[in-house]
Write a protein that holds these residues in place. Structure first.
Motif, mmCIF file in Angstrom:
data_model
loop_
_atom_site.group_PDB
_atom_site.id
_atom_site.type_symbol
_atom_site.label_atom_id
_atom_site.label_comp_id
_atom_site.label_asym_id
_atom_site.label_seq_id
_atom_site.Cartn_x
_atom_site.Cartn_y
_atom_site.Cartn_z
ATOM 1 N N GLU A 119 0.824 -1.113 -0.052
ATOM 2 C CA GLU A 119 -0.009 0.095 0.038
ATOM 3 C C GLU A 119 0.972 1.370 0.076
ATOM 4 O O GLU A 119 0.489 2.279 -0.742
ATOM 5 C CB GLU A 119 -0.837 0.113 1.240
ATOM 6 C CG GLU A 119 -1.839 1.185 1.119
ATOM 7 C CD GLU A 119 -3.028 0.967 2.341
ATOM 8 O OE1 GLU A 119 -3.957 1.810 2.308
ATOM 9 O OE2 GLU A 119 -2.924 -0.035 3.140
ATOM 10 N N SER A 120 1.985 1.372 0.624
ATOM 11 C CA SER A 120 2.904 2.530 0.804
ATOM 12 C C SER A 120 3.246 2.905 -0.661
ATOM 13 O O SER A 120 3.728 4.003 -0.671
ATOM 14 C CB SER A 120 3.955 2.297 1.809
ATOM 15 O OG SER A 120 4.729 1.289 1.481
ATOM 16 N N GLU A 121 3.781 1.962 -1.439
ATOM 17 C CA GLU A 121 4.204 2.066 -2.804
ATOM 18 C C GLU A 121 3.025 2.816 -3.442
ATOM 19 O O GLU A 121 3.379 3.862 -4.295
ATOM 20 C CB GLU A 121 4.656 0.686 -3.402
ATOM 21 C CG GLU A 121 5.476 1.081 -4.802
ATOM 22 C CD GLU A 121 5.935 -0.267 -5.158
ATOM 23 O OE1 GLU A 121 6.816 -0.236 -5.882
ATOM 24 O OE2 GLU A 121 5.531 -1.307 -4.802
ATOM 25 N N TYR A 122 1.881 2.204 -3.397
ATOM 26 C CA TYR A 122 0.970 3.070 -4.182
ATOM 27 C C TYR A 122 0.515 4.540 -3.741
ATOM 28 O O TYR A 122 0.516 5.419 -4.475
ATOM 29 C CB TYR A 122 -0.351 2.327 -3.986
ATOM 30 C CG TYR A 122 -0.859 1.189 -4.818
ATOM 31 C CD1 TYR A 122 -1.716 1.483 -5.769
ATOM 32 C CD2 TYR A 122 -0.299 -0.183 -4.662
ATOM 33 C CE1 TYR A 122 -2.056 0.170 -6.599
ATOM 34 C CE2 TYR A 122 -0.530 -1.240 -5.511
ATOM 35 C CZ TYR A 122 -1.448 -1.007 -6.630
ATOM 36 O OH TYR A 122 -1.761 -1.860 -7.390
ATOM 37 N N GLU A 123 0.684 4.623 -2.392
ATOM 38 C CA GLU A 123 0.350 6.105 -1.792
ATOM 39 C C GLU A 123 1.707 6.801 -2.527
ATOM 40 O O GLU A 123 1.360 8.113 -2.833
ATOM 41 C CB GLU A 123 0.504 6.073 -0.366
ATOM 42 C CG GLU A 123 -0.805 5.347 0.109
ATOM 43 C CD GLU A 123 -0.221 5.062 1.719
ATOM 44 O OE1 GLU A 123 0.703 5.308 2.350
ATOM 45 O OE2 GLU A 123 -1.540 4.792 2.649
ATOM 46 N N ALA A 124 2.716 6.379 -2.250
ATOM 47 C CA ALA A 124 4.246 7.284 -3.010
ATOM 48 C C ALA A 124 3.999 7.570 -4.371
ATOM 49 O O ALA A 124 4.534 8.594 -4.852
ATOM 50 C CB ALA A 124 5.321 6.614 -2.795
ATOM 51 N N LEU A 125 3.132 6.599 -5.046
ATOM 52 C CA LEU A 125 3.028 6.879 -6.542
ATOM 53 C C LEU A 125 1.975 7.558 -6.934
ATOM 54 O O LEU A 125 1.426 7.633 -8.430
ATOM 55 C CB LEU A 125 3.321 5.437 -7.314
ATOM 56 C CG LEU A 125 4.631 4.964 -7.264
ATOM 57 C CD1 LEU A 125 4.532 3.554 -7.666
ATOM 58 C CD2 LEU A 125 5.569 5.533 -8.179
ATOM 59 N N GLY A 126 1.136 7.924 -5.796
ATOM 60 C CA GLY A 126 -0.264 8.689 -6.236
ATOM 61 C C GLY A 126 -1.512 7.966 -6.651
ATOM 62 O O GLY A 126 -2.233 8.622 -7.305
ATOM 63 N N GLU A 127 -1.343 6.730 -6.398
ATOM 64 C CA GLU A 127 -2.587 5.730 -6.775
ATOM 65 C C GLU A 127 -3.158 5.321 -5.768
ATOM 66 O O GLU A 127 -2.737 5.250 -4.432
ATOM 67 C CB GLU A 127 -1.937 4.657 -7.842
ATOM 68 C CG GLU A 127 -1.601 5.271 -8.978
ATOM 69 C CD GLU A 127 -2.237 6.030 -10.131
ATOM 70 O OE1 GLU A 127 -3.788 5.744 -9.945
ATOM 71 O OE2 GLU A 127 -1.955 6.485 -11.032
#
Length: 304
Positions: A119-127
């Motif tokens: 989830e944190s990767e999604y958040e950092a990529l704005g998705e």
């Protein structure tokens, strides 16, 4: 069987020429396919964020950039992702990147996609992590539209495209294969409805493997598709998470037994994980290539 190697990012530690040497060795040995896995960034464990399965400091080369480099120094082996986390990326950009890679590699690309877990990767990529499943289904349809239609208009809940063009089309056009990873009911449904193949990263026993394949076939039939046209590929063993797992690839008899079991289940493709081979003791590019050569000869002799 078709034999694939999941490319080891660790090869870059010996320099860019070592990445080239590794790719060329895999092709020269006779493997059919090279896959590379995808993480753009890794979340460092903090309060409120669950710990992931990998060390966040693990170096990971960007998948599509690495494949473009490999494409330039190989000529036969096919190239793919296992798996690109599609819903955390801009779909139009992925369509363009993959189309360009297919164009410059003379039609050697297979796109493997998955919804991911971080989830944190999604958040950092704005998705949005919570909508990744429904966006995945739409994204697969949109990719194929970009690769096949001269005039792209697409209206879905998450992707709206009006009168757009994308050129050049990939040499494979809309037939460019999209294989789907995952080990869940949602993933099996997605493979059955939309996928050209299933990428299994971890098959826990023959009974579970056959049940997963049957679920995919059932969903394909319900969607009016030929289940026999859906390819099946499994990792022989993923990167180890315990001490015992780190010795697996050093035992070639165990590797052969696992491949024979996967073939009996119905898998037509298997993937050797070169990073796990590195962890098992082959601590250089030349050592990994040597192990891959010995395994290739034994696998071909044993299962064809």
């Amino acid at each position: 069987m078709k034999l694939a190697v999941e490319f080891p990012s660790v090869a870059y530690r010996e320099g860019p020429a070592a990445v080239m040497r590794m790719a060329q060795a895999i092709e020269r040995i006779g493997y059919d396919h090279i896959d590379i896995f995808d993480h753009v960034i890794m979340g460092i464990p903090i309060e409120g964020r669950p710990k992931g399965p990998y060390n966040p400091a693990m170096p990971i080369l960007e998948a599509l950039m690495t494949l473009s480099y490999i494409a330039a120094v190989t000529s036969r082996v096919t190239l793919g992702t296992e798996v690109l986390v599609l819903p955390q990326r801009q779909v139009a950009l992925v369509a363009k990147q993959v189309s360009t890679l297919d164009t410059l590699s003379n039609g050697r690309v297979r796109l493997g996609v998955g919804v991911g877990w971080q989830e944190s990767e999604y958040e950092a990529l704005g998705e949005d992590f919570r909508t990744r499943g429904e966006r995945m289904d739409e994204a697969i349809r949109l990719l194929r539209t970009y690769w096949s239609e001269p005039n792209v208009s697409f209206d879905s809940a998450h992707y709206k495209t009006v009168q757009m063009a994308m050129e050049p089309k990939p040499p494979q056009g809309g037939r460019l294969p999209i294989w789907i990873g995952g080990n869940s009911d949602a993933a099996y449904r997605r493979v059955g409805r939309y996928g050209d193949g299933w990428l299994a990263s971890r098959v826990e026993g023959s009974v579970t493997g056959r049940q997963s394949i049957e679920a995919i076939r059932r969903h394909a039939e319900e969607a009016g598709r030929d289940p026999n046209a859906i390819g099946l590929q499994s990792m022989v063993a993923p990167p180890p998470r315990d001490a015992a797992g780190k010795t697996f690839y050093a035992d070639h008899d165990a590797v052969l037994d696992r491949i024979a079991s996967l073939k009996e289940m119905g898998f037509g493709w298997v993937t050797l994980n070169a990073t796990a081979i590195f962890q098992a003791g082959a601590r250089s590019v030349d050592a990994m290539a040597g192990e891959l050569a010995r395994l290739h000869d034994r696998i071909r002799a044993a299962v064809g």
